[in-house]
Motif scaffolding. Structure first.
Motif, short mmCIF file in Angstrom:
data_model
loop_
_atom_site.label_atom_id
_atom_site.label_comp_id
_atom_site.label_asym_id
_atom_site.label_seq_id
_atom_site.Cartn_x
_atom_site.Cartn_y
_atom_site.Cartn_z
N PHE A 293 13.37 7.77 -0.25
CA PHE A 293 12.58 6.71 -0.88
C PHE A 293 13.51 5.70 -1.53
CE2 PHE A 293 10.24 10.77 -1.27
CZ PHE A 293 9.25 10.51 -0.33
N VAL A 294 13.09 4.47 -1.55
CA VAL A 294 13.91 3.41 -2.12
C VAL A 294 14.26 3.75 -3.58
CG1 VAL A 294 13.94 0.99 -2.81
CG2 VAL A 294 12.91 1.64 -0.62
N ASP A 331 9.21 2.81 1.02
CA ASP A 331 8.92 2.26 -0.31
C ASP A 331 7.47 2.54 -0.68
OD1 ASP A 331 7.23 0.27 0.84
OD2 ASP A 331 8.93 -1.08 1.11
N SER A 332 7.11 2.21 -1.92
CA SER A 332 5.78 2.54 -2.44
C SER A 332 4.68 1.76 -1.74
CB SER A 332 5.73 2.29 -3.95
OG SER A 332 6.56 3.22 -4.62
N THR A 541 7.87 10.80 -3.98
CA THR A 541 8.43 9.64 -4.65
C THR A 541 8.26 9.73 -6.18
OG1 THR A 541 8.39 7.22 -4.82
CG2 THR A 541 6.28 8.31 -4.41
N ASP A 543 8.74 6.84 -7.92
CA ASP A 543 8.52 5.44 -8.27
C ASP A 543 7.18 5.28 -8.98
OD1 ASP A 543 8.31 2.72 -8.49
OD2 ASP A 543 8.57 2.30 -6.36
#
Length: 613
Positions: A293-294, A331-332, A541, A543
């Protein structure tokens, strides 16, 4: 790897039902993008979608053999990893083959041995055989339940399919959900045979279901049996390695590009390392893929579930085994995308509720499919060797319930906390779960002289191998086949499962750690960082933007209070959840939002009749 379906009716002429059979078959185009076929006779209709893996030109289905008393026709999904040996044995018995496919081998094996042929298979499979000689349908599923298989009894026969969507495409199948279906959705126990949809059942792993005009009969050809383990530590470690070498070699056989799923954990790393060594013998290089994940590695925060990020360990393995590696970084926005959620639910036919872990798996497989058609996975090693935290939690060891549920609430809250009060009372989930547990443990045989502690651990291991692993196998199959990727699971080889299951817990943890037998068997091919790494579950994730996007998506349903999701989910709970400030959004709240969104979207897509009273 393919999708199969069919319709057997002893009271009508199915030759007039071509359109219905084609519709059932078409629902599984994603499982078999390379070819399709149907076969229809008076009382039986079979459909097939093919993902070509072995003998690309010769493995078309439905496949048939002629006999003096009528044809035997089969539709088959999966792989028989020992088809080469079976083929040679059958040739020795006088049979001739017209293709190089494992499909033909399985069909001829049935012709030679009847139902007893299932015991001879090593692989992952779900197949249906129409035997005109006796006007019967024979449905067979692999021992561990790697490949999904469902059926739906009708007034005069049965509908069947690799996925519920194939059955639901037939007008005879009602799209309905009862209280028992909702219980199964929220209990997280994977009751054997239960398919959630009213009237639908699973062909249970290790069973044969035979359908005749006078009814349906189920027989079991394999079960997880208690046996004495007589090997010492060194012999056990050596035998595990010997099995793994054979299993991986068999599962690397393919006529299309293959790769490995690499998480940087012990399981996938050991499998990748062994595969890399074997392919290097012929000058080939393993392709490996990992999900990330970013910003996850740079900003990782350890928690009770995951102490380390995966990526550094992934790269250590890729470097040591010289794999051609690629990280799939998400990414999210991608993880919370309603379109991705829709694709995951369509793949599962159910609101699974695993949120970003489902979305990331689907997106990972979608990216891999651009390069490979077959992937080897480390799935099920934790269940086989004892890798999860609950194996070592005294509460879970002593509990008279499914051991993973003891820790589940610690991390994700109570799954039924999001439900309406009336539904919570009607479901009575504690009683449902207790009944399922009592039924399951009653089937386990205790070894003579087994200590109380070893007996408790045998039950913990058995429940993981007959319930928990099936949740994850189904998830992996659906996410991969939704994009036409075949995922193979070496650690589900029944020889390995039987051997390690019967090793005493003291041997499985001989170095006072999880998965000691696997670590001991593969340490020589692993970087020290990975060999000594503490178990870390499939990544999720961290995030905070992801949870915020979930809240935004949930607000849209709150604006339509008449939405059917509020027959299940508490409107008040969801209203509170969307207003939680970002720093206070707990894992439990996030999980509840994911479950609510899955349910809402599933109700919109499938429009089931809810029978909740």
């Amino acid at each position: 790897m393919c999708g199969i379906c069919g319709w057997v009716s002893f009271g009508r002429d199915l030759r007039a039902e071509h359109a219905a059979v084609e519709s059932m078959t078409e629902t599984m185009a994603c499982r078999g993008p390379d070819d399709h076929g149907t076969w229809v006779t008076e009382h039986a209709a079979l459909g097939h979608r093919r993902l070509a893996i072995i003998d690309l030109p010769g493995g078309r289905q439905p496949m048939s053999v002629r006999t003096p008393n009528g044809p035997i026709v089969m539709v088959y999904s999966g792989e028989a990893y020992n088809f080469t040996e079976l083929r040679e044995e059958l040739i020795g018995r006088g049979h001739r083959f017209h293709t190089d496919s494992d499909t033909e081998v399985v069909l001829v094996a049935y012709l030679e041995w009847g139902d007893a042929f299932a015991e001879r298979l090593n692989g992952m499979y779900a197949f249906a055989i129409w035997d005109s000689r006796e006007n019967k349908l024979v449905m067979v599923r692999d021992r561990m339940g790697i490949k999904p298989f469902y059926y739906y009894e009708t007034a005069d026969g049965v509908l069947f399919g690799s996925e519920p969507k194939a059955i639901l495409a037939n007008p005879l199948a009602e799209r309905a959900l009862t209280l028992d279906g909702v219980r199964e959705l929220f209990a997280f126990v994977k009751t054997p045979g239960h398919a959630v949809w009213e009237g639908m059942r699973e062909v249970e792993p290790g069973t044969i279901v035979t359908v005749r005009a006078n009814g349906l009969r189920t027989t079991r050809y394999w079960t997880l049996e208690t046996r004495e383990h007589t090997d010492d530590r060194d012999a056990s470690v050596a035998h595990v390695r010997e099995l793994l070498e054979d299993i991986v070699r068999r599962q690397l056989v393919s006529d299309v590009p293959r790769c490995t799923l690499l998480s940087g954990g012990l399981d996938s790393s050991a499998m990748t390392a062994i595969a890399a060594r074997q392919l290097a013998e012929t000058g080939e290089t393993v392709r490996s893929f990992a999900v990330d994940f970013v910003g996850q590695t740079e900003n990782f925060v350890p928690d009770d579930l995951r102490g380390t990020p995966d990526t550094p360990y992934v790269h250590d393995v890729a470097a040591m085994s010289h794999t051609e590696h690629q990280d799939i970084v998400l990414d999210s926005d991608q993880l919370a995308d309603p379109d991705v959620r829709s694709k995951v639910i369509r793949a599962r036919d159910l609101p699974a509720g695993l949120g970003d872990m489902d979305a990331s798996l689907y997106l990972l497989f979608k990216a891999i499919r651009e390069h490979s058609t077959v992937a080897l996975s480390g799935e099920s090693a934790d269940e086989v060797f004892g890798g999860y935290q609950q194996f070592f939690d005294p509460r879970a060891q002593r509990a008279t319930t499914f051991p993973w549920l003891v820790r589940f609430a610690d991390h994700f809250g109570k799954d039924d906390s999001i439900l309406t009060p009336d539904l919570t009372e009607a479901l009575d989930l504690p009683r449902y779960i207790q009944n399922a547990y009592d039924t399951s443990v009653a089937a386990i045989e205790r070894l003579d002289g087994e200590s109380d502690f070893e007996w408790r651990m045998r039950k913990v291991c058995y429940l993981h191998l007959t319930h928990f692993v099936r949740i994850l196998l189904d998830r992996k199959d659906r996410a991969s086949m939704a994009v036409g990727l075949e995922v193979r699971v070496p650690f589900c080889d029944h020889r390995l499962v039987e051997y390690v299951y019967n090793a005493p817990w003291s041997l499985k943890t001989y170095d006072d750690r999880e998965k000691s037998l696997l670590r001991g068997a593969t340490r020589d091919v692993l970087p020290p960082s990975v060999a000594d790494r503490v178990k870390s579950p499939y990544p999720s994730t961290q995030d905070p933007k992801y949870a915020v996007k979930l809240q935004d998506n949930a607000r849209e349903y709150l604006s339509t209070p008449g939405h059917p999701v509020f027959d299940i989910v508490s409107h008040d709970w969801l209203a509170r959840a969307v207003e939680i400030e970002t720093p206070q959004i707990t894992q439990a709240s996030r999980h509840g939002l994911e479950r609510s969104l899955d349910l809402a979207l599933w109700l919109d897509m499938y429009k089931p009749t809810l029978k909740l009273s």
